[in-house]
Design an enzyme around this catalytic site. Structure first.
Site, PDB file in Angstrom:
ATOM      1  N   HIS A 260      28.688  36.028 -37.746  1.00 45.48           N
ATOM      2  CA  HIS A 260      29.056  36.690 -39.040  1.00 45.48           C
ATOM      3  C   HIS A 260      27.466  37.274 -39.479  1.00 45.48           C
ATOM      4  O   HIS A 260      26.444  36.966 -39.041  1.00 45.48           O
ATOM      5  CB  HIS A 260      29.239  35.573 -39.903  1.00 45.48           C
ATOM      6  CG  HIS A 260      28.380  34.544 -40.213  1.00 45.48           C
ATOM      7  ND1 HIS A 260      27.226  34.449 -41.023  1.00 45.48           N
ATOM      8  CD2 HIS A 260      28.255  33.183 -39.486  1.00 45.48           C
ATOM      9  CE1 HIS A 260      26.584  33.312 -40.957  1.00 45.48           C
ATOM     10  NE2 HIS A 260      27.280  32.368 -40.131  1.00 45.48           N
TER      11      HIS A 260
ATOM     12  N   ASP B 132      26.676  37.976 -42.725  1.00 51.29           N
ATOM     13  CA  ASP B 132      26.185  37.322 -44.191  1.00 51.29           C
ATOM     14  C   ASP B 132      25.438  36.131 -44.121  1.00 51.29           C
ATOM     15  O   ASP B 132      25.197  35.481 -43.130  1.00 51.29           O
ATOM     16  CB  ASP B 132      27.635  37.288 -45.156  1.00 51.29           C
ATOM     17  CG  ASP B 132      28.300  35.959 -44.763  1.00 51.29           C
ATOM     18  OD1 ASP B 132      28.651  35.917 -43.445  1.00 51.29           O
ATOM     19  OD2 ASP B 132      28.845  35.411 -45.401  1.00 51.29           O
TER      20      ASP B 132
ATOM     21  N   ASP C  36      20.929  31.328 -39.373  1.00 50.01           N
ATOM     22  CA  ASP C  36      22.243  31.332 -39.770  1.00 50.01           C
ATOM     23  C   ASP C  36      22.709  32.478 -40.260  1.00 50.01           C
ATOM     24  O   ASP C  36      22.675  32.890 -41.672  1.00 50.01           O
ATOM     25  CB  ASP C  36      22.700  30.331 -40.881  1.00 50.01           C
ATOM     26  CG  ASP C  36      24.112  29.944 -40.959  1.00 50.01           C
ATOM     27  OD1 ASP C  36      24.735  30.366 -40.091  1.00 50.01           O
ATOM     28  OD2 ASP C  36      24.565  29.186 -42.053  1.00 50.01           O
TER      29      ASP C  36
ATOM     30  N   GLU D 172      31.515  34.937 -44.377  1.00 50.19           N
ATOM     31  CA  GLU D 172      31.599  33.582 -43.610  1.00 50.19           C
ATOM     32  C   GLU D 172      31.169  32.526 -44.645  1.00 50.19           C
ATOM     33  O   GLU D 172      31.667  31.181 -44.428  1.00 50.19           O
ATOM     34  CB  GLU D 172      30.850  33.536 -42.220  1.00 50.19           C
ATOM     35  CG  GLU D 172      31.192  32.155 -41.518  1.00 50.19           C
ATOM     36  CD  GLU D 172      30.399  31.204 -41.683  1.00 50.19           C
ATOM     37  OE1 GLU D 172      30.589  29.989 -41.173  1.00 50.19           O
ATOM     38  OE2 GLU D 172      29.353  31.285 -42.376  1.00 50.19           O
ATOM     39  N   GLU D 173      30.265  32.529 -45.516  1.00 52.05           N
ATOM     40  CA  GLU D 173      29.397  31.389 -46.026  1.00 52.05           C
ATOM     41  C   GLU D 173      30.077  31.144 -47.594  1.00 52.05           C
ATOM     42  O   GLU D 173      29.631  30.654 -48.178  1.00 52.05           O
ATOM     43  CB  GLU D 173      27.936  31.942 -46.399  1.00 52.05           C
ATOM     44  CG  GLU D 173      27.149  32.150 -45.160  1.00 52.05           C
ATOM     45  CD  GLU D 173      26.720  30.937 -44.344  1.00 52.05           C
ATOM     46  OE1 GLU D 173      27.247  30.000 -44.705  1.00 52.05           O
ATOM     47  OE2 GLU D 173      26.082  30.911 -43.392  1.00 52.05           O
TER      48      GLU D 173
ATOM     49  N   GLU E  11      26.928  30.799 -33.592  1.00 50.19           N
ATOM     50  CA  GLU E  11      26.470  29.814 -34.637  1.00 50.19           C
ATOM     51  C   GLU E  11      25.037  29.301 -34.087  1.00 50.19           C
ATOM     52  O   GLU E  11      25.263  28.742 -32.824  1.00 50.19           O
ATOM     53  CB  GLU E  11      27.385  28.861 -35.169  1.00 50.19           C
ATOM     54  CG  GLU E  11      28.251  29.657 -36.089  1.00 50.19           C
ATOM     55  CD  GLU E  11      28.213  29.752 -37.510  1.00 50.19           C
ATOM     56  OE1 GLU E  11      26.798  29.353 -37.743  1.00 50.19           O
ATOM     57  OE2 GLU E  11      28.858  30.200 -38.254  1.00 50.19           O
TER      58      GLU E  11
ATOM     59  N   HIS F 285      20.254  27.556 -44.085  1.00 53.09           N
ATOM     60  CA  HIS F 285      20.451  27.425 -45.590  1.00 53.09           C
ATOM     61  C   HIS F 285      19.299  26.945 -46.091  1.00 53.09           C
ATOM     62  O   HIS F 285      19.164  26.924 -47.257  1.00 53.09           O
ATOM     63  CB  HIS F 285      21.411  26.688 -46.038  1.00 53.09           C
ATOM     64  CG  HIS F 285      22.836  27.271 -45.498  1.00 53.09           C
ATOM     65  ND1 HIS F 285      24.256  26.735 -45.811  1.00 53.09           N
ATOM     66  CD2 HIS F 285      23.215  28.196 -44.641  1.00 53.09           C
ATOM     67  CE1 HIS F 285      25.341  27.207 -45.293  1.00 53.09           C
ATOM     68  NE2 HIS F 285      24.633  28.116 -44.626  1.00 53.09           N
TER      69      HIS F 285
END
Length: 358
Positions: A70, A72, A100, A130-131, A159, A333
């Protein structure tokens, strides 16, 4: 915006795409850059669906592998632009998205550009949203619009996995548990019924809950059931008539979504419960021949994936899938998000050697 150069090192590509902010819902500039860069490579068929970009080889190989990531990130918090930092003597790239999962995406972009004659046909996928909530997920949207693009014998999601192979993933459920009461002036509390106080048994049951560890196909998945948000109250002098506790359940991939819902309703029996988000997990998928070849080629010791990832989407379509990417998942994150440069290059080399093997 400068053009994206896929002939750079995977470290430099990581830095370049991290420095193009792409918080969920704001991916278009990065998607534009990726789409333009891939258009320079005639061995790839490039397809765009919103801010999801797909690049495919069509070499007539006997097998096809899907490799996805992903584009984003979660919101930025004074952690862009990226910079190089030293952590215990090891060079890292610091900044939002480095873990991430733009390091994994960068590796995939470089290999997509350079692998003109891979041992299998490859469908590369880079997707948006995705988030955030599952109904916005770009990979799910692509599956609705172009299910044919998901035809594959094996899938890899980039990931963060510390450069190791993580099989499958836990499922995830979010539910709102509600209590109600009656408003009254707080100076005459006995005239009302306090909905926040009525939520105390919910919190007590969750606090007393002991997560289980369930072995699935040889990997031990740890479950978790937790309150993640609580909301209630009207004003500083009013007894509240409503309270909501948001609960998140991470369940082993041996459970169906329906079983997960039933389990939460059993633990919180007697309360009003509304399930607001539900995604199945994925079994490890390590019994597939291509998966076994891949694990052996990269020299990894398979581990379980505790968080939910989009391997579950491939698994639901009958495609065995694993997670394999650079970065420590515990820093995803995090405000100090950072990835070791050596892991970026190691994952690139692992994928390159397997995809290039005769």
């Amino acid at each position: 915006m400068p053009a994206l150069d896929l002939q750079q090192s995977s470290v430099d590509i990581t830095r370049a795409i991290c420095d193009i902010p792409s918080v969920s819902g704001e991916e278009t500039p990065l998607a534009d850059a990726i789409f333009a860069a891939l258009g320079e490579y005639p061995h790839l068929e490039v397809i765009r669906d919103g801010d999801t970009i797909v690049a495919r080889t069509n070499l007539g190989r006997a097998q096809r592998v899907a490799i996805a990531g992903h584009i984003d990130t979660v919101p930025i918090n004074a952690n862009l632009p990226t910079r190089f930092v030293d952590v215990d003597g090891e060079p890292h790239l610091w900044g939002r998205g480095t873990v991430d999962m733009k390091a994994g995406t960068a590796v995939q972009l470089k290999l997509a550009a350079e692998l003109t004659d891979p041992r299998v046909d490859i469908t590369w996928m880079w997707y948006d949203h995705e988030e955030v909530a599952a109904d916005l997920n770009g990979l799910a949207r692509l599956a609705r619009h172009r299910p044919d693009l998901f035809a594959a014998d094996f899938a890899i999601l980039g990931e963060p996995s510390d450069g190791q192979v993580e099989g499958g993933c836990n499922g995830t459920l979010r539910a709102i548990v509600r209590t109600t009461g009656m408003r009254a002036h707080s100076a005459r509390a006995w005239m009302g019924e306090n909905a926040i106080h009525r939520a105390a048994p919910i919190l007590a049951r969750l606090a007393d809950h002991r997560p289980r560890e369930i072995v699935v196909d040889g990997l031990a998945y740890r479950e978790g059931l937790n309150a993640v948000r609580i909301e209630g109250g009207v004003a500083g002098n009013v007894i509240p008539d409503r309270c909501e506790v948001e609960v998140n359940y991470r369940f082993a991939p041996s459970r169906t979504p329906e079983e997960a819902v039933a389990y939460v309703r059993d633990v919180l029996d007697g309360f009003e419960i509304e399930v607001v988000d539900l995604s199945a997990g994925a079994r490890p998928g390590l019994d597939a021949p291509l998966a076994q070849e891949f694990v052996a080629a990269v020299g990894a010791e398979p581990r379980p994936k505790y968080g939910w990832t989009d391997v579950a989407r491939f698994s639901a379509l009958g495609v065995p899938a694993v997670n394999y990417g650079p970065g420590d998942p515990s820093l995803a994150h995090h405000d100090e998000e950072r990835v070791p440069l050596a892991q970026i290059t190691a994952v690139e080399q692992g994928l390159r050697s397997w995809l290039s093997a005769p």
